[in-house]
Scaffold this motif. Structure first.
Motif, mmCIF file in Angstrom:
data_model
loop_
_atom_site.group_PDB
_atom_site.id
_atom_site.type_symbol
_atom_site.label_atom_id
_atom_site.label_comp_id
_atom_site.label_asym_id
_atom_site.label_seq_id
_atom_site.Cartn_x
_atom_site.Cartn_y
_atom_site.Cartn_z
ATOM 1 N N VAL A 1 0.861 -1.184 0.000
ATOM 2 C CA VAL A 1 0.000 0.000 0.000
ATOM 3 C C VAL A 1 0.892 1.228 0.000
ATOM 4 O O VAL A 1 1.999 1.214 0.571
ATOM 5 N N GLY A 2 0.457 2.279 -0.686
ATOM 6 C CA GLY A 2 1.307 3.443 -0.907
ATOM 7 C C GLY A 2 1.847 4.089 0.360
ATOM 8 O O GLY A 2 1.224 4.050 1.424
ATOM 9 N N PRO A 3 3.052 4.705 0.263
ATOM 10 C CA PRO A 3 3.734 5.238 1.452
ATOM 11 C C PRO A 3 3.008 6.377 2.149
ATOM 12 O O PRO A 3 3.095 6.509 3.366
ATOM 13 N N MET A 4 2.281 7.202 1.406
ATOM 14 C CA MET A 4 1.538 8.280 2.042
ATOM 15 C C MET A 4 0.530 7.714 3.037
ATOM 16 O O MET A 4 0.406 8.190 4.171
ATOM 17 N N HIS A 5 -0.185 6.674 2.620
ATOM 18 C CA HIS A 5 -1.185 6.066 3.491
ATOM 19 C C HIS A 5 -0.539 5.325 4.658
ATOM 20 O O HIS A 5 -1.058 5.347 5.777
ATOM 21 N N CYS A 6 0.590 4.666 4.395
ATOM 22 C CA CYS A 6 1.298 3.977 5.485
ATOM 23 C C CYS A 6 1.662 4.953 6.592
ATOM 24 O O CYS A 6 1.500 4.662 7.785
ATOM 25 N N ASN A 7 2.145 6.120 6.209
ATOM 26 C CA ASN A 7 2.531 7.117 7.198
ATOM 27 C C ASN A 7 1.325 7.659 7.947
ATOM 28 O O ASN A 7 1.372 7.844 9.169
ATOM 29 N N MET A 8 0.221 7.892 7.257
ATOM 30 C CA MET A 8 -0.964 8.436 7.913
ATOM 31 C C MET A 8 -1.531 7.463 8.937
ATOM 32 O O MET A 8 -1.989 7.866 10.008
ATOM 33 N N VAL A 9 -1.474 6.172 8.624
ATOM 34 C CA VAL A 9 -1.928 5.173 9.593
ATOM 35 C C VAL A 9 -0.952 5.109 10.764
ATOM 36 O O VAL A 9 -1.361 5.036 11.931
ATOM 37 N N ALA A 10 0.353 5.134 10.474
ATOM 38 C CA ALA A 10 1.361 5.098 11.547
ATOM 39 C C ALA A 10 1.223 6.286 12.481
ATOM 40 O O ALA A 10 1.467 6.170 13.694
ATOM 41 N N GLU A 11 0.798 7.433 11.943
ATOM 42 C CA GLU A 11 0.627 8.645 12.751
ATOM 43 C C GLU A 11 -0.735 8.704 13.430
ATOM 44 O O GLU A 11 -1.033 9.658 14.144
ATOM 45 N N GLY A 12 -1.587 7.695 13.180
ATOM 46 C CA GLY A 12 -2.903 7.665 13.803
ATOM 47 C C GLY A 12 -3.926 8.561 13.136
ATOM 48 O O GLY A 12 -5.003 8.805 13.696
ATOM 49 N N ARG A 13 -3.619 9.049 11.929
ATOM 50 C CA ARG A 13 -4.541 9.961 11.245
ATOM 51 C C ARG A 13 -5.687 9.229 10.572
ATOM 52 O O ARG A 13 -6.790 9.775 10.441
ATOM 53 N N THR A 14 -5.435 8.005 10.117
ATOM 54 C CA THR A 14 -6.418 7.252 9.348
ATOM 55 C C THR A 14 -6.764 5.955 10.048
ATOM 56 O O THR A 14 -5.901 5.313 10.636
ATOM 57 N N THR A 15 -8.033 5.571 9.973
ATOM 58 C CA THR A 15 -8.480 4.271 10.464
ATOM 59 C C THR A 15 -8.767 3.373 9.264
ATOM 60 O O THR A 15 -9.457 3.785 8.329
ATOM 61 N N VAL A 16 -8.220 2.158 9.290
ATOM 62 C CA VAL A 16 -8.416 1.216 8.191
ATOM 63 C C VAL A 16 -9.164 -0.004 8.699
ATOM 64 O O VAL A 16 -8.779 -0.616 9.705
ATOM 65 N N LEU A 17 -10.248 -0.359 8.015
ATOM 66 C CA LEU A 17 -11.048 -1.528 8.348
ATOM 67 C C LEU A 17 -10.928 -2.550 7.229
ATOM 68 O O LEU A 17 -10.945 -2.188 6.047
ATOM 69 N N ALA A 18 -10.799 -3.818 7.584
ATOM 70 C CA ALA A 18 -10.727 -4.890 6.598
ATOM 71 C C ALA A 18 -12.136 -5.389 6.287
ATOM 72 O O ALA A 18 -12.925 -5.647 7.203
ATOM 73 N N VAL A 19 -12.434 -5.521 5.008
ATOM 74 C CA VAL A 19 -13.755 -5.975 4.556
ATOM 75 C C VAL A 19 -13.581 -7.277 3.789
ATOM 76 O O VAL A 19 -12.854 -7.325 2.794
ATOM 77 N N ASN A 20 -14.256 -8.318 4.246
ATOM 78 C CA ASN A 20 -14.154 -9.619 3.583
ATOM 79 C C ASN A 20 -14.946 -9.639 2.283
ATOM 80 O O ASN A 20 -15.849 -8.821 2.056
ATOM 81 N N ASP A 21 -14.621 -10.606 1.430
ATOM 82 C CA ASP A 21 -15.251 -10.715 0.117
ATOM 83 C C ASP A 21 -16.773 -10.746 0.200
ATOM 84 O O ASP A 21 -17.467 -10.030 -0.534
ATOM 85 N N ASP A 22 -17.295 -11.594 1.089
ATOM 86 C CA ASP A 22 -18.751 -11.756 1.139
ATOM 87 C C ASP A 22 -19.441 -10.470 1.581
ATOM 88 O O ASP A 22 -20.518 -10.115 1.077
ATOM 89 N N ALA A 23 -18.819 -9.729 2.492
ATOM 90 C CA ALA A 23 -19.399 -8.463 2.940
ATOM 91 C C ALA A 23 -19.390 -7.433 1.812
ATOM 92 O O ALA A 23 -20.335 -6.648 1.658
ATOM 93 N N ALA A 24 -18.350 -7.427 0.998
ATOM 94 C CA ALA A 24 -18.273 -6.499 -0.120
ATOM 95 C C ALA A 24 -19.361 -6.794 -1.153
ATOM 96 O O ALA A 24 -20.006 -5.866 -1.672
ATOM 97 N N ILE A 25 -19.578 -8.068 -1.433
ATOM 98 C CA ILE A 25 -20.624 -8.428 -2.385
ATOM 99 C C ILE A 25 -21.995 -7.984 -1.869
ATOM 100 O O ILE A 25 -22.795 -7.396 -2.610
ATOM 101 N N ARG A 26 -22.260 -8.238 -0.600
ATOM 102 C CA ARG A 26 -23.547 -7.816 -0.014
ATOM 103 C C ARG A 26 -23.719 -6.311 -0.104
ATOM 104 O O ARG A 26 -24.805 -5.813 -0.419
ATOM 105 N N ALA A 27 -22.645 -5.576 0.173
ATOM 106 C CA ALA A 27 -22.714 -4.119 0.137
ATOM 107 C C ALA A 27 -22.956 -3.610 -1.282
ATOM 108 O O ALA A 27 -23.691 -2.647 -1.494
ATOM 109 N N GLY A 28 -22.342 -4.264 -2.266
ATOM 110 C CA GLY A 28 -22.575 -3.884 -3.656
ATOM 111 C C GLY A 28 -24.030 -4.052 -4.048
ATOM 112 O O GLY A 28 -24.617 -3.190 -4.713
ATOM 113 N N TYR A 29 -24.629 -5.152 -3.618
ATOM 114 C CA TYR A 29 -26.052 -5.376 -3.891
ATOM 115 C C TYR A 29 -26.914 -4.377 -3.137
ATOM 116 O O TYR A 29 -27.940 -3.912 -3.652
#
Length: 407
Positions: free
Chosen positions: A326-354
């Motif tokens: 993942v790009g370095p700008m985002h890596c730094n923002m997460v390391a600095e606590g600026r961004t929150t990243v959530l993992a989304v599983n395949d099945d949840a993404a499909i449901r959300a698309g529908y």
């Protein structure tokens, strides 16, 4: 490549979106390239700001965004989804751009940069095919030779986009190394670049690669948040949201969404990465959850790798998020606590698309569906203004949606 040495820093003395002179965002970034590419990368580093900051470039770039791409893209208040989640949910409609995704913002800018630098042969990597299509499109527009590297797995699951690239005049090279997806396509493109360093311009599709590519791509995509500011002022009487949401793989659409808000503490930033079958399953692309610092494709970033520094394969139902870094700008923002990243599983993404399809009549790319899928995971205040970027349209993913339909 494993990299345990961390760049020494003494506090943050920069803004989140601007790298240091040597291309670092905090501990991440830099330029790790073979000697044969040093001259052309250095040429790009020394010239890109002069070119893209010039009035000539800006005039032509914005004219093409307006008249060719169709910008500004709408900011749409999704009323039914807003009611369901208890907020004012706006969708930034990058899916309505020419070619159907945000990728065209970047390729328009980089093709102008390549032309100004006298390059005539263009190469690019692609996963879901949207960056490949966008690159082939601008090459057709400018009359330039175009070669696209795409993993064989992605060639098969994104057949329509492959045919679009060919129709536009591009040569598509199926890559058969590794698990034959986006990371392998990037490696193949870099190998080609090493063989043709003088006449070739590599249009990188995301905020990754050696400096200055992460900065170039972020700047080209920053039109997204620039428009969000203007559109929110018109619709809400203020130019900032309470929460920004975007999906993230390499990080281009996420960078564009957050660019003008990265240093605005009033704005909560939530990113959705591809969990695949689950972050503990061994079949995931959740780099923020599973990665460690390392070197990949010319940059120091978080990388999914084993203890010996060998890159581990990424797995996701989404070809555009199927990348082990993942790009370095985002890596730094997460390391600095600026961004929150959530993992989304395949099945949840499909449901959300529908869900978005049936509640708002918008079929999102599966990449964008990952962003939709974080909504149930969040708490919103009544009347909270939320902007979520729909990075692309779902035409290319119809077969995947149908084969995995939750209903």
């Amino acid at each position: 490549m494993k990299d345990d040495k961390r760049k020494e820093t003494t506090g943050r003395k920069y803004n989140f979106v601007t790298p240091s002179v040597d291309g670092y965002y905090g501990d991440f970034g830099g330029s790790y390239i073979p000697e044969i590419l040093h001259r052309c990368v250095e040429e790009l580093r020394q010239s890109y700001r002069t070119i893209i900051d010039s009035q000539e470039f800006r005039t032509e770039y914005h004219a093409l965004l307006r008249d060719y791409v169709g910008r500004p893209s709408p900011l749409y208040l999704a009323r039914r989804m807003s009611e369901k989640y208890g907020c004012r949910l706006y969708l930034k409609r990058e899916d309505l751009n020419h070619t159907g995704a945000h990728k065209i913002n970047n390729t328009v800018g980089q093709i102008l940069l390549a032309r100004k630098m006298g390059k005539r042969r263009i190469i690019a990597e692609t996963g879901a095919g949207q960056h490949g299509v966008a690159t082939a499109t601008v090459c057709a527009l400018m009359g330039m030779e175009c070669e696209i590297f795409m993993g064989k797995t992605d060639v098969e699951r994104q057949h329509v986009n492959v045919e679009r690239m060919k129709m536009l005049g591009a040569t598509v090279h199926p890559v058969t190394t590794g698990n034959m997806t986006l990371s392998d396509a990037c490696s193949a493109a870099i190998r080609d670049w090493c063989c043709h360093p003088q006449d070739t311009f590599y249009i990188v599709g995301s905020t990754m690669g050696p400096h200055p590519y992460p900065d170039i791509v972020a700047r080209m995509q920053s039109i997204i948040s620039e428009e969000i500011k203007q559109q929110l002022q018109e619709k809400e009487g203020r130019d900032y949201p309470d929460t920004l949401i975007a999906c993230i793989g390499g990080g281009s659409n996420a960078a564009g969404t957050i660019y003008h808000y990265a240093d605005d503490s009033r704005v909560r930033i939530i990113l959705a990465e591809a969990g695949g079958e689950g972050i503990a399953s061994g079949h995931t692309a959740a780099t923020f959850h599973c990665g460690t610092p390392g070197i990949l494709h010319g940059s120091r970033m978080l990388v999914m790798q084993n203890d010996d520094g060998q890159i581990e394969e990424a797995f996701s139902i989404s070809a555009g998020l199927d990348y082990p870094g993942v790009g370095p700008m985002h890596c730094n923002m997460v390391a600095e606590g600026r961004t929150t990243v959530l993992a989304v599983n395949d099945d949840a993404a499909i449901r959300a698309g529908y869900e978005l399809t049936r509640m708002e009549g918008i079929i999102p790319a599966i990449e964008s569906a990952h962003a939709i899928a974080v909504l149930p995971k969040l708490q919103f205040r009544p009347g909270e203004v939320v902007v979520l970027t729909v990075s692309g349209r779902g035409d290319k993913d119809i077969e995947t949606y149908l084969n995995n339909a939750p209903y």
